[in-house]
Design a protein around this motif. Structure first.
Motif, PDB file in Angstrom:
ATOM      1  N   LEU A  30      -6.229   9.527  -1.515  1.00 35.15           N
ATOM      2  CA  LEU A  30      -7.667  10.340  -1.987  1.00 35.15           C
ATOM      3  C   LEU A  30      -8.291  10.641  -1.396  1.00 35.15           C
ATOM      4  CD1 LEU A  30      -9.856   8.707  -4.509  1.00 35.15           C
ATOM      5  CD2 LEU A  30      -8.506  10.865  -4.891  1.00 35.15           C
ATOM      6  N   PHE A  31      -7.415  12.299  -0.581  1.00 33.42           N
ATOM      7  CA  PHE A  31      -7.938  12.828   0.514  1.00 33.42           C
ATOM      8  C   PHE A  31      -9.609  13.513   0.588  1.00 33.42           C
ATOM      9  CE2 PHE A  31      -8.287  17.116   3.523  1.00 33.42           C
ATOM     10  CZ  PHE A  31      -7.446  16.319   4.568  1.00 33.42           C
ATOM     11  N   LEU A  32     -10.767  12.974   1.053  1.00 38.34           N
ATOM     12  CA  LEU A  32     -12.141  13.864   0.903  1.00 38.34           C
ATOM     13  C   LEU A  32     -12.714  14.220   2.332  1.00 38.34           C
ATOM     14  CD1 LEU A  32     -13.640  11.827  -1.852  1.00 38.34           C
ATOM     15  CD2 LEU A  32     -13.053  13.366  -2.466  1.00 38.34           C
ATOM     16  N   PRO A  33     -12.014  15.177   2.758  1.00 38.11           N
ATOM     17  CA  PRO A  33     -12.437  15.648   4.035  1.00 38.11           C
ATOM     18  C   PRO A  33     -13.806  15.619   5.169  1.00 38.11           C
ATOM     19  CG  PRO A  33     -11.697  17.424   2.870  1.00 38.11           C
ATOM     20  CD  PRO A  33     -11.739  16.347   1.801  1.00 38.11           C
ATOM     21  N   PHE A  34     -13.650  14.461   5.612  1.00 41.70           N
ATOM     22  CA  PHE A  34     -15.166  14.957   6.646  1.00 41.70           C
ATOM     23  C   PHE A  34     -16.105  14.131   5.751  1.00 41.70           C
ATOM     24  CE2 PHE A  34     -13.407  17.981   8.843  1.00 41.70           C
ATOM     25  CZ  PHE A  34     -12.355  17.672   9.827  1.00 41.70           C
ATOM     26  N   HIS A  35     -15.846  13.406   4.657  1.00 44.27           N
ATOM     27  CA  HIS A  35     -17.042  12.573   3.901  1.00 44.27           C
ATOM     28  C   HIS A  35     -17.318  11.377   4.160  1.00 44.27           C
ATOM     29  CE1 HIS A  35     -16.386  14.785  -0.719  1.00 44.27           C
ATOM     30  NE2 HIS A  35     -16.355  15.540   0.591  1.00 44.27           N
ATOM     31  N   ARG A  36     -18.230  11.091   4.269  1.00 47.87           N
ATOM     32  CA  ARG A  36     -19.777   9.926   4.771  1.00 47.87           C
ATOM     33  C   ARG A  36     -19.638   8.901   3.474  1.00 47.87           C
ATOM     34  NH1 ARG A  36     -24.389  12.001   8.907  1.00 47.87           N
ATOM     35  NH2 ARG A  36     -24.025   9.267   9.370  1.00 47.87           N
ATOM     36  N   PHE A  37     -19.820   7.614   4.691  1.00 48.44           N
ATOM     37  CA  PHE A  37     -20.057   7.187   3.223  1.00 48.44           C
ATOM     38  C   PHE A  37     -19.034   6.100   2.241  1.00 48.44           C
ATOM     39  CE2 PHE A  37     -24.271   8.605   4.656  1.00 48.44           C
ATOM     40  CZ  PHE A  37     -24.459   7.850   5.380  1.00 48.44           C
ATOM     41  N   LEU A  38     -17.423   6.485   2.309  1.00 42.02           N
ATOM     42  CA  LEU A  38     -16.925   6.779   1.627  1.00 42.02           C
ATOM     43  C   LEU A  38     -16.663   4.829   1.481  1.00 42.02           C
ATOM     44  CD1 LEU A  38     -13.971   9.163   3.009  1.00 42.02           C
ATOM     45  CD2 LEU A  38     -15.475   8.726   0.780  1.00 42.02           C
ATOM     46  N   HIS A  39     -16.351   4.348   0.209  1.00 45.20           N
ATOM     47  CA  HIS A  39     -15.906   2.999  -0.078  1.00 45.20           C
ATOM     48  C   HIS A  39     -15.101   3.177  -0.879  1.00 45.20           C
ATOM     49  CE1 HIS A  39     -17.980   2.698  -3.805  1.00 45.20           C
ATOM     50  NE2 HIS A  39     -18.667   4.214  -2.897  1.00 45.20           N
ATOM     51  N   ALA A  40     -14.308   2.483  -0.728  1.00 45.60           N
ATOM     52  CA  ALA A  40     -12.854   1.863  -2.072  1.00 45.60           C
ATOM     53  C   ALA A  40     -13.334   1.179  -3.323  1.00 45.60           C
ATOM     54  CB  ALA A  40     -11.833   0.341  -1.269  1.00 45.60           C
ATOM     55  N   THR A  41     -12.296   2.387  -4.248  1.00 47.25           N
ATOM     56  CA  THR A  41     -13.007   1.947  -5.554  1.00 47.25           C
ATOM     57  C   THR A  41     -11.492   1.414  -6.268  1.00 47.25           C
ATOM     58  OG1 THR A  41     -11.875   4.170  -5.737  1.00 47.25           O
ATOM     59  CG2 THR A  41     -14.325   3.770  -5.625  1.00 47.25           C
ATOM     60  N   ALA A  42     -12.014   1.033  -7.507  1.00 49.12           N
ATOM     61  CA  ALA A  42     -11.439  -0.183  -8.042  1.00 49.12           C
ATOM     62  C   ALA A  42     -11.295  -0.051  -9.714  1.00 49.12           C
ATOM     63  CB  ALA A  42     -10.913  -0.979  -7.733  1.00 49.12           C
ATOM     64  N   LEU A  43     -10.042   0.722 -10.476  1.00 48.75           N
ATOM     65  CA  LEU A  43      -9.457   0.674 -11.532  1.00 48.75           C
ATOM     66  C   LEU A  43      -8.195   0.631 -11.942  1.00 48.75           C
ATOM     67  CD1 LEU A  43      -8.208   4.759 -12.611  1.00 48.75           C
ATOM     68  CD2 LEU A  43      -8.129   3.876  -9.685  1.00 48.75           C
ATOM     69  N   PRO A  44      -8.536  -0.699 -13.213  1.00 51.80           N
ATOM     70  CA  PRO A  44      -7.333  -0.547 -14.371  1.00 51.80           C
ATOM     71  C   PRO A  44      -6.532   0.400 -14.627  1.00 51.80           C
ATOM     72  CG  PRO A  44      -9.201  -0.816 -15.253  1.00 51.80           C
ATOM     73  CD  PRO A  44      -9.731   0.113 -14.192  1.00 51.80           C
ATOM     74  N   VAL A  45      -5.116   0.207 -14.873  1.00 49.09           N
ATOM     75  CA  VAL A  45      -3.814   1.484 -14.962  1.00 49.09           C
ATOM     76  C   VAL A  45      -2.846   0.691 -15.566  1.00 49.09           C
ATOM     77  CG1 VAL A  45      -4.908   3.596 -13.453  1.00 49.09           C
ATOM     78  CG2 VAL A  45      -3.282   2.117 -12.393  1.00 49.09           C
ATOM     79  N   GLY A  46      -1.905   1.528 -16.245  1.00 46.25           N
ATOM     80  CA  GLY A  46      -1.254   1.686 -16.568  1.00 46.25           C
ATOM     81  C   GLY A  46      -1.076   0.023 -18.199  1.00 46.25           C
ATOM     82  N   SER A  58       0.525  -1.175  -0.208  1.00 49.89           N
ATOM     83  CA  SER A  58      -0.312   0.166  -0.419  1.00 49.89           C
ATOM     84  C   SER A  58       1.188   1.608  -0.015  1.00 49.89           C
ATOM     85  CB  SER A  58      -0.947  -0.015   1.070  1.00 49.89           C
ATOM     86  OG  SER A  58       0.004  -0.090   2.581  1.00 49.89           O
ATOM     87  N   MET A  59      -0.108   2.759  -0.204  1.00 52.40           N
ATOM     88  CA  MET A  59       0.906   3.606  -0.350  1.00 52.40           C
ATOM     89  C   MET A  59       0.212   4.568  -0.607  1.00 52.40           C
ATOM     90  SD  MET A  59       2.252   4.464  -4.522  1.00 52.40           S
ATOM     91  CE  MET A  59       0.574   5.243  -5.533  1.00 52.40           C
ATOM     92  N   ARG A  60       0.955   5.864   0.096  1.00 49.22           N
ATOM     93  CA  ARG A  60      -0.142   7.266   0.476  1.00 49.22           C
ATOM     94  C   ARG A  60       1.084   8.358  -0.220  1.00 49.22           C
ATOM     95  NH1 ARG A  60      -2.100   8.431   5.219  1.00 49.22           N
ATOM     96  NH2 ARG A  60      -4.260   8.462   4.664  1.00 49.22           N
ATOM     97  N   THR A  61       1.204   9.145  -1.724  1.00 52.62           N
ATOM     98  CA  THR A  61       1.802   9.555  -1.504  1.00 52.62           C
ATOM     99  C   THR A  61       2.148  10.635  -0.830  1.00 52.62           C
ATOM    100  OG1 THR A  61       0.977  11.294  -3.387  1.00 52.62           O
ATOM    101  CG2 THR A  61       1.989   9.244  -4.168  1.00 52.62           C
ATOM    102  N   HIS A  62       3.435  11.117  -0.907  1.00 52.31           N
ATOM    103  CA  HIS A  62       3.723  12.029  -0.012  1.00 52.31           C
ATOM    104  C   HIS A  62       2.850  13.992  -0.371  1.00 52.31           C
ATOM    105  CE1 HIS A  62       5.920  15.546   3.026  1.00 52.31           C
ATOM    106  NE2 HIS A  62       6.579  16.281   1.503  1.00 52.31           N
ATOM    107  N   SER A  63       2.551  14.671   0.403  1.00 53.45           N
ATOM    108  CA  SER A  63       2.047  15.749  -0.270  1.00 53.45           C
ATOM    109  C   SER A  63       0.648  15.185  -1.599  1.00 53.45           C
ATOM    110  CB  SER A  63       2.990  16.680  -1.248  1.00 53.45           C
ATOM    111  OG  SER A  63       4.124  17.889  -0.462  1.00 53.45           O
ATOM    112  N   LEU A  64       0.330  14.393  -1.665  1.00 54.23           N
ATOM    113  CA  LEU A  64      -1.041  13.348  -2.322  1.00 54.23           C
ATOM    114  C   LEU A  64      -0.434  13.689  -4.096  1.00 54.23           C
ATOM    115  CD1 LEU A  64      -3.862  14.536  -0.206  1.00 54.23           C
ATOM    116  CD2 LEU A  64      -2.676  12.908   0.307  1.00 54.23           C
ATOM    117  N   VAL A  65       0.671  13.832  -3.791  1.00 56.93           N
ATOM    118  CA  VAL A  65       0.516  13.981  -5.599  1.00 56.93           C
ATOM    119  C   VAL A  65       0.539  12.799  -6.543  1.00 56.93           C
ATOM    120  CG1 VAL A  65       3.472  14.094  -7.180  1.00 56.93           C
ATOM    121  CG2 VAL A  65       3.008  15.566  -5.640  1.00 56.93           C
TER     122      VAL A  65
END
Ligand SMILES: [Zn+2]
Length: 248
Positions: A118-134, A90-97
């Motif tokens: 992905l930062f979504l401050p104080f949002h409710r009902f968040l869930h994971a998403t998945a996307l094919p990339v590269g 897992s990762m979180r990029t520094h400064s969310l780049v």
């Protein structure tokens, strides 16, 4: 009704000294709560963190900003971070780049399969998403997070003593920084003064004694973390890997 684990405590290490990281580990361990540390640098405490992978997940915190100590190109940054933590998933990029090509590079050239940038401050009902990339089209799961200590420090109306986050619906992932836990930051002026006092030295070299004069009494980041750990049952917390596995 029993509520499953939906809360994740994450710590962006951000070149903090070992004693500040150890403080965060100890606070979580004392409460019997698992946590995820996004690691920036080689440090003595890494060996300790690796001993309990079910309680302490280690992820990458790559710095893709210009002038990064991790490398001059995105490829070099990822290579550097993976050499430090080959087991990271897992990762979180520094400064969310972040960008689609960057996520594609992660999919194609690393074993990382969960991103928490992905930062979504104080949002409710968040869930994971998945996307094919590269080019590989490999799926990267993305877990949004909803609270961050240094952002809360400047958030209009935020109150460290009474403020809360939505824990009752969806994912509730919070981002702390060990230095802000150690300083009990409430606003960023003390932290800025501390950085100025280092005179170009790396934060990792900061001693506990040097940090003491920038410590904030009363309510701040540490108090908020302790309040969460005291108020929320331990079974509600999970590592990022646990939340990614259980979320849809
Ligand atoms: Zn960071």
């Amino acid at each position: 009704m029993e509520v499953n684990a939906n809360i994740g405590l994450t710590f962006d290490v951000d070149w903090a000294p070992d004693w500040a990281i150890a403080l965060c580990v100890d606070l979580c361990a004392s409460a019997g709560v698992p946590a995820t540390f996004f690691v920036t640098h080689s440090c003595d405490i890494l060996a300790d963190l690796r001993r309990a992978p079910d309680r302490t997940e280690l992820g990458l915190h790559p710095n893709f900003l210009p002038g990064s100590s991790h490398g001059a190109t995105p490829e070099a940054v990822l290579e550097h971070c993976l050499a430090l933590l080959p087991e990271a998933r897992s990762m979180r990029t520094h400064s969310l780049v972040q960008s689609t090509p960057l996520l594609g590079m992660v999919a194609d050239h690393t074993p990382i399969d969960v991103d928490v940038s992905l930062f979504l401050p104080f949002h409710r009902f968040l869930h994971a998403t998945a996307l094919p990339v590269g080019r590989s089209g490999r799926m990267i799961r993305r877990l949004p997070y909803l609270w961050e200590d240094d952002i809360a420090a400047g958030w209009p109306g935020w109150d460290w003593e009474t403020g809360g986050v939505p824990t009752d619906g969806g994912l509730c992932i919070l981002a702390f920084h060990p230095i802000h836990v150690a300083l009990n930051t409430a606003s960023l002026d003390r932290y800025d003064a501390l950085k100025d006092s280092l005179g170009g030295r790396g934060l990792a070299s900061l001693t506990e004694a040097e940090a003491a004069r920038f410590h904030r009494p009363g309510f701040g980041v540490r108090g908020f973390l302790e309040r969460l750990l005291a108020d929320i049952p331990g079974h509600r917390f999970s590592t990022i890997a646990g939340l990614a596995g259980g979320a849809s």
